[in-house]
Design an enzyme around this catalytic site. Structure first.
Site, PDB file in Angstrom:
ATOM      1  N   ARG A  71       0.808  -1.239   0.000  1.00 32.53           N
ATOM      2  CA  ARG A  71       0.000   0.000   0.000  1.00 32.53           C
ATOM      3  C   ARG A  71       0.831   1.275   0.000  1.00 32.53           C
ATOM      4  NH1 ARG A  71       0.800  -2.214   4.682  1.00 32.53           N
ATOM      5  NH2 ARG A  71       1.268  -0.989   6.517  1.00 32.53           N
ATOM      6  N   CYS A 186      -2.783  -0.827  11.608  1.00 35.38           N
ATOM      7  CA  CYS A 186      -2.740  -1.635  10.392  1.00 35.38           C
ATOM      8  C   CYS A 186      -2.013  -2.954  10.630  1.00 35.38           C
ATOM      9  CB  CYS A 186      -2.025  -0.876   9.278  1.00 35.38           C
ATOM     10  SG  CYS A 186      -2.909   0.574   8.714  1.00 35.38           S
ATOM     11  N   CYS A 243     -11.933  20.866  26.046  1.00 40.10           N
ATOM     12  CA  CYS A 243     -10.735  20.438  25.298  1.00 40.10           C
ATOM     13  C   CYS A 243      -9.490  21.084  25.889  1.00 40.10           C
ATOM     14  CB  CYS A 243     -10.871  20.817  23.829  1.00 40.10           C
ATOM     15  SG  CYS A 243      -9.399  20.443  22.856  1.00 40.10           S
ATOM     16  N   CYS A 246      -7.933  23.536  22.705  1.00 39.62           N
ATOM     17  CA  CYS A 246      -8.606  24.735  22.188  1.00 39.62           C
ATOM     18  C   CYS A 246      -9.733  25.232  23.090  1.00 39.62           C
ATOM     19  CB  CYS A 246      -9.138  24.480  20.785  1.00 39.62           C
ATOM     20  SG  CYS A 246     -10.586  23.405  20.753  1.00 39.62           S
TER      21      CYS A 246
END
Ligand SMILES: [Zn+2]
Length: 254
Positions: A71, A186, A243, A246
């Site tokens: 890939r 993966c 958060c 932010c």
């Protein structure tokens, strides 16, 4: 100014009404940082180099393994056991000698990560672990650098873009957790090759659109791709008031 050779080379792109010579010049003068030279980074980097982005910086500390070649299409068999960033940079230089490519053959973190991000016009997060993703997000937020984040696992892909020069939620608003659940990499969950290519191409597309000042209404949204059904869904993101990056109520997380 574009040279005659550049006009010829990028003709099919700059003949688009929304690009033109000014858009191609914007690409030529831009500086894009790609963190992670795996499957996402492979596809994104090839298209950004081909499109004439003037300066590309690619970073990865891993070496190419035979199991990557299914890939990570920027690599060739001869690149096995070479550092990914170095091997990618060589391929990109061969694709487009007009582009300045710099390889960082290590895992970017700390002050070096922040410095590299502060130098870039756009950052592509093509990594595969949540700790690095949070570090990239924090540095992009602090330096007001636009972030284009991609991920893929199995048959699923995700894309989210954040323009930190605007009032926007951030990546940590979306994923507040610190560690990925087991079986979400993966290496242990599997990945269909073209899925990372599709998401990487979308990252390149969004970077080109940002640099050439196209419509930015897709920023602040999460796009979810299901490769089994060829289905795209989008969700509007909203800021998490708690958060730590932010939200404004906490110390900014490094
Ligand atoms: Zn946030």
């Amino acid at each position: 100014m574009l040279t005659d050779r550049e006009f010829m080379r990028y003709n099919r792109q700059l003949s688009l009404d929304d690009i033109g010579e000014s858009g191609q010049l914007n690409l030529k003068q831009s500086h894009v940082l790609i963190v992670g030279c795996g499957g996402l980074g492979s596809s994104a980097a090839l298209f950004l180099a081909a499109s004439g982005v003037g300066r590309l910086v690619v970073a990865d500390g891993d070496d190419v393994d035979s199991s990557n070649l299914q890939r990570q299409i920027v690599f060739r068999e001869v690149d096995q056991d070479s550092n990914k960033a170095t091997a990618m940079a060589e391929q990109l230089k061969q694709l487009n000698s007009h582009v300045s490519v710099r390889a960082i053959p290590k895992h970017l973190d700390g002050m070096q990560l922040q410095m590299e991000i502060s130098l870039a016009d756009v950052v592509l997060d093509c990594t595969d672990n949540i700790e690095t993703r949070h570090a990239i997000n924090g540095a992009c937020f602090r330096t007001k650098t636009p972030l284009i984040s991609g991920s893929a696992i199995g048959w699923q892909g995700q894309l989210a873009c954040f323009d930190y020069q605007q009032d926007t939620p951030c990546y940590r608003c979306l994923y507040a957790f610190e560690h990925m659940a087991p079986g979400t990499k993966c290496s242990d969950a599997g990945i269909m090759g073209p899925v990372v290519g599709i998401i990487g191409n979308y990252q390149a597309l969004q970077a080109i659109k940002f640099i050439t000042k196209q419509d930015r209404s897709q920023f602040g949204k999460l796009f979810l791709f299901d490769a089994q059904y060829l289905d795209w869904r989008s969700l509007n993101l909203s800021r998490d008031p708690s958060c730590t990056v932010c939200g404004g109520e906490h110390e900014i997380a490094l």
